[in-house]
Design an enzyme around this catalytic site. Structure first.
Site, PDB file in Angstrom:
ATOM      1  N   ARG A  49       0.847  -1.200   0.000  1.00 10.35           N
ATOM      2  CA  ARG A  49       0.000   0.000   0.000  1.00 10.35           C
ATOM      3  C   ARG A  49       0.876   1.242   0.000  1.00 10.35           C
ATOM      4  O   ARG A  49       1.725   1.421   0.866  1.00 10.35           O
ATOM      5  CB  ARG A  49      -0.907   0.005   1.229  1.00 10.35           C
ATOM      6  CG  ARG A  49      -1.684   1.297   1.462  1.00 10.35           C
ATOM      7  CD  ARG A  49      -2.581   1.154   2.676  1.00 10.35           C
ATOM      8  NE  ARG A  49      -3.242   2.395   3.052  1.00 10.35           N
ATOM      9  CZ  ARG A  49      -2.984   3.084   4.169  1.00 10.35           C
ATOM     10  NH1 ARG A  49      -2.065   2.643   5.026  1.00 10.35           N
ATOM     11  NH2 ARG A  49      -3.639   4.197   4.436  1.00 10.35           N
ATOM     12  N   ARG A  94      -9.825  18.423   9.499  1.00 13.53           N
ATOM     13  CA  ARG A  94      -8.851  18.524  10.593  1.00 13.53           C
ATOM     14  C   ARG A  94      -8.873  19.904  11.235  1.00 13.53           C
ATOM     15  O   ARG A  94      -9.249  20.893  10.590  1.00 13.53           O
ATOM     16  CB  ARG A  94      -7.428  18.276  10.058  1.00 13.53           C
ATOM     17  CG  ARG A  94      -7.216  16.944   9.377  1.00 13.53           C
ATOM     18  CD  ARG A  94      -5.807  16.855   8.806  1.00 13.53           C
ATOM     19  NE  ARG A  94      -5.611  15.681   7.979  1.00 13.53           N
ATOM     20  CZ  ARG A  94      -5.211  14.496   8.435  1.00 13.53           C
ATOM     21  NH1 ARG A  94      -4.959  14.352   9.715  1.00 13.53           N
ATOM     22  NH2 ARG A  94      -5.057  13.467   7.618  1.00 13.53           N
ATOM     23  N   LYS A 128     -13.287   2.887   0.341  1.00 13.30           N
ATOM     24  CA  LYS A 128     -13.036   2.781   1.781  1.00 13.30           C
ATOM     25  C   LYS A 128     -14.322   3.138   2.534  1.00 13.30           C
ATOM     26  O   LYS A 128     -14.843   4.245   2.391  1.00 13.30           O
ATOM     27  CB  LYS A 128     -11.877   3.681   2.188  1.00 13.30           C
ATOM     28  CG  LYS A 128     -10.541   3.225   1.606  1.00 13.30           C
ATOM     29  CD  LYS A 128      -9.423   4.211   1.864  1.00 13.30           C
ATOM     30  CE  LYS A 128      -9.052   4.311   3.321  1.00 13.30           C
ATOM     31  NZ  LYS A 128      -7.891   5.228   3.526  1.00 13.30           N
ATOM     32  N   THR A 160      -6.935  -1.493   9.793  1.00 17.38           N
ATOM     33  CA  THR A 160      -6.761  -0.593  10.932  1.00 17.38           C
ATOM     34  C   THR A 160      -6.513  -1.323  12.244  1.00 17.38           C
ATOM     35  O   THR A 160      -7.350  -2.085  12.719  1.00 17.38           O
ATOM     36  CB  THR A 160      -7.960   0.378  11.117  1.00 17.38           C
ATOM     37  OG1 THR A 160      -8.338   0.934   9.869  1.00 17.38           O
ATOM     38  CG2 THR A 160      -7.580   1.489  12.076  1.00 17.38           C
TER      39      THR A 160
END
Length: 482
Positions: A34, A75, A221, A281
Site C-alpha cells: 500500500r 482537521r 473505503k 486498521t
C-alpha cells in the site's frame, strides 16, 4: 504443502523504504503493498513502486500495488505551541477565519471552512479518533462554538468526525484528483478512494481513471457512517471492484459497540456481490514496538479471516514499526491457523441464487466439485483477466485456486483474491491438445499435487483466442491429460 488463502496488505513507509526491507516483508508473506498518498511526493511514490517490483522479482513472488488516496480528512489547524490541553467543561472555538498557525487553548483554525454548515446545536464532534469530545453549543457565520465533554491533549492537524456521520466534504479533493493521475501513471493495480459517501463518488473516480487510460481496480473505503446504510452500501460495492473496512474513522462515527457487527455485514455483502474486501486498521498495532502480537490482536485477525475477508491490512506496523517483517510473518501464521477452522471451508454455494453468465456458472460448478468430490487437491483456472478466479474465490473452500495467465496485470490483480495463487502460464504458445497436460505437470513440479490426485481445470474453448470461460474438466494426475 500448506498454502495461505487470506492475503496480506502491507503499508510502506520509512521502515520499509529500502530494497532490503521490501524483500524481507515480501518474503515474509506480503501480497499487496500500500502506497499511502497522505504522505510523500509523486516522485517518492513512483520510485517506491519501481523498487517494490524489483524486490518482488528478487524473491520470486508476485505483488500487487495499492495506491490509497488521502481524501477529505477534516482537521483542526495548528497550535502556536504545537499542542494544547483541553479541560472538561471549558469552551473551545473552531474558527475557520483564524490564522491556521495561531491555535490556542481557547480556539483553533480549520482546514475545512464550511464545517459549520453541516452542524447543529448539540451535535457531537470527535477529535483525534475520538480521544477528544466536543458538544456544539452554537454556530455563527461558520464559527463553531463548543463545550469540551472529554478533554485531554490536542495537537496539530488532528482529525474531526461528526458522531453519526453527515459531513458534506466530497470524497475526492483536488489533491486526490492529481494523485489519481499519478497512480495511473505509475501503473498501480488498485486505487483506494477515501471517505466515500455514495456510488457517485466511485463513478467520478472511474471517469477520471478512464480519462487517464488506466485499468486499475477501484477500492471504496467504508469509513463514513452514512456509507453503511444498506442501499447506499450496496450501490458503493457495485460501483467498485472492492471495499476496505476502514475501521478507524468508521468506529469513531458509529461507535465501537457497533463496529464488529458492521464489519461482518460488510464482508458478507461484498463477497455476495462478487467483489473483494480488505479489513484494515490496528490489526497488530502493538507490533509497532513489540516483536509479538497481543492475544486480542491474534483474535481480531483470526475472526476477520473466518468471516471471509480477502485480505487483512497492516498500516503503521510496517510503515514506521520496529518489526515490519516479523509483523507480516506473525499475521501470516495467524491467517494459516484460522484457515484450519472448518468455518473457513464451509460454503452455502448460493443454491438459491440464479446466475446470468456462463463464466460464473462454470466457476460455481468448479467450486461445488472442489468442495464435494473426494481427492480434489487444486484448481487450475486459465484466465486472461482474472475474472473467473475472482468468481471462484467468492465461495469458501480449502482447495487452492491457481490463476494460470500470461498477462502481467492479471498476475498482480489476483494477488488480492482470497485463495487465488498467481502462476505465469501462456497457453497460446502451446498446442491445444497439450495445454492441460503441461499445466498439471507444472503444478506437480511445484509440489502442489502428486500422482493420483484430482485437479479441476477451467478455460475457454479456444485457448488461442480471448473469450469467456466455458469449460470445466476433471482430470487425475499421472494420466495423460488432453
Amino acid at each position: 504443502m500448506q498454502l495461505r488463502r487470506t492475503k496480506i496488505v502491507a503499508t510502506l513507509g520509512p521502515a520499509t523504504s529500502s530494497p532490503e526491507a521490501l524483500q524481507q516483508i515480501i518474503a515474509a508473506g506480503t501480497d499487496v503493498v500500500r502506497l499511502n498518498f497522505s504522505h510523500g511526493s509523486a516522485e517518492d511514490h513512483k520510485q517506491r513502486a519501481q523498487t517494490v517490483l524489483k524486490a518482488a522479482a528478487a524473491v520470486g513472488r508476485h505483488v500487487a500495488i495499492l495506491a490509497d488516496l488521502q481524501g477529505p480528512k477534516v482537521r483542526v489547524a495548528r497550535f502556536t505551541q504545537n499542542k494544547v490541553q483541553l479541560k472538561q467543561g471549558q469552551k473551545f472555538l473552531l474558527d475557520p477565519s483564524m490564522d491556521l498557525e495561531a491555535g490556542t487553548e481557547e480556539a483553533v483554525g480549520l482546514d475545512f471552512p464550511s464545517l459549520g454548515n453541516d452542524l447543529h446545536k448539540d451535535d457531537i464532534l470527535l477529535l483525534d479518533d475520538g480521544r477528544i469530545i466536543l458538544k456544539v453549543d452554537s454556530v455563527d457565520q461558520n464559527k463553531v462554538y463548543t463545550s469540551v465533554e472529554v478533554g485531554g491533549p490536542l495537537s496539530n492537524n488532528k482529525g474531526i468526525n461528526l458522531q453519526g456521520g453527515g459531513l458534506s466534504a466530497p470524497a475526492l479533493t483536488d489533491k486526490d484528483r492529481a494523485d489519481l493521475i499519478t497512480a495511473a501513471e505509475i501503473g498501480v493495480d488498485y486505487i483506494a478512494i477515501s471517505f466515500v459517501r455514495n456510488a457517485d463518488d466511485m463513478h467520478e473516480a472511474r471517469a477520471l481513471l478512464e480519462q487517464a487510460n488506466s485499468n486499475a481496480s477501484l477500492i471504496a473505503k467504508i469509513e463514513r457512517a452514512e456509507a453503511i446504510e444498506p442501499s447506499i452500501l450496496e450501490g458503493i460495492i457495485e460501483a467498485s471492484e472492492g471495499v476496505m473496512v476502514a475501521r478507524g474513522d468508521l468506529a469513531v462515527e458509529i461507535g465501537d459497540a457497533l463496529l464488529v457487527g458492521v464489519q461482518k455485514d460488510i464482508i458478507k455483502h461484498t463477497r455476495r456481490l462478487n467483489r473483494v474486501v480488505i479489513t484494515a486498521t490496528q490489526m497488530m498495532e502493538s507490533m509497532i514496538t513489540s516483536p509479538m502480537p497481543t492475544r486480542a490482536e491474534v483474535s481480531d485477525v483470526a475472526n476477520a479471516v473466518m468471516d471471509g475477508t480477502d485480505a487483512v491490512m497492516l498500516s503503521a506496523e510496517t510503515a514506521v514499526g520496529d518489526f515490519p517483517a516479523q509483523t507480516v510473518a506473525a499475521m501470516a501464521r495467524v491467517c494459516l491457523g484460522a484457515e484450519q477452522h472448518r468455518k473457513s471451508h464451509k460454503s452455502s454455494h448460493r443454491v438459491d441464487i440464479k446466475v446470468h453468465s456462463i463464466d460464473e456458472s462454470v466457476a460455481l460448478s468448479a467450486m461445488y466439485a472442489a468442495n464435494h468430490l473426494d481427492g480434489v487437491k487444486a484448481i487450475i483456472c486459465m484466465t486472461q483477466t482474472g475474472k473467473t478466479p475472482l468468481l471462484m474465490s467468492r465461495i469458501r473452500s480449502g482447495i487452492p485456486i491457481f490463476a494460470f495467465t500470461p498477462q502481467h496485470a492479471a498476475q498482480r490483480r489476483v494477488c488480492l483474491y482470497r485463495g487465488v495463487i498467481t502462476h505465469p502460464f501462456d497457453s497460446e504458445v502451446l498446442d491445444n491438445d497439450k495445454v492441460n497436460h503441461i499445466a498439471v505437470e507444472e503444478l506437480k513440479g511445484l509440489g502442489v499435487v502428486k500422482d493420483g490426485d484430482i485437479v479441476l481445470i477451467t478455460k475457454g474453448d479456444y485457448v488461442k483466442a480471448h473469450g469467456g470461460t466455458n469449460t470445466l474438466k476433471v482430470v487425475r494426475v499421472g494420466n495423460y491429460i488432453q
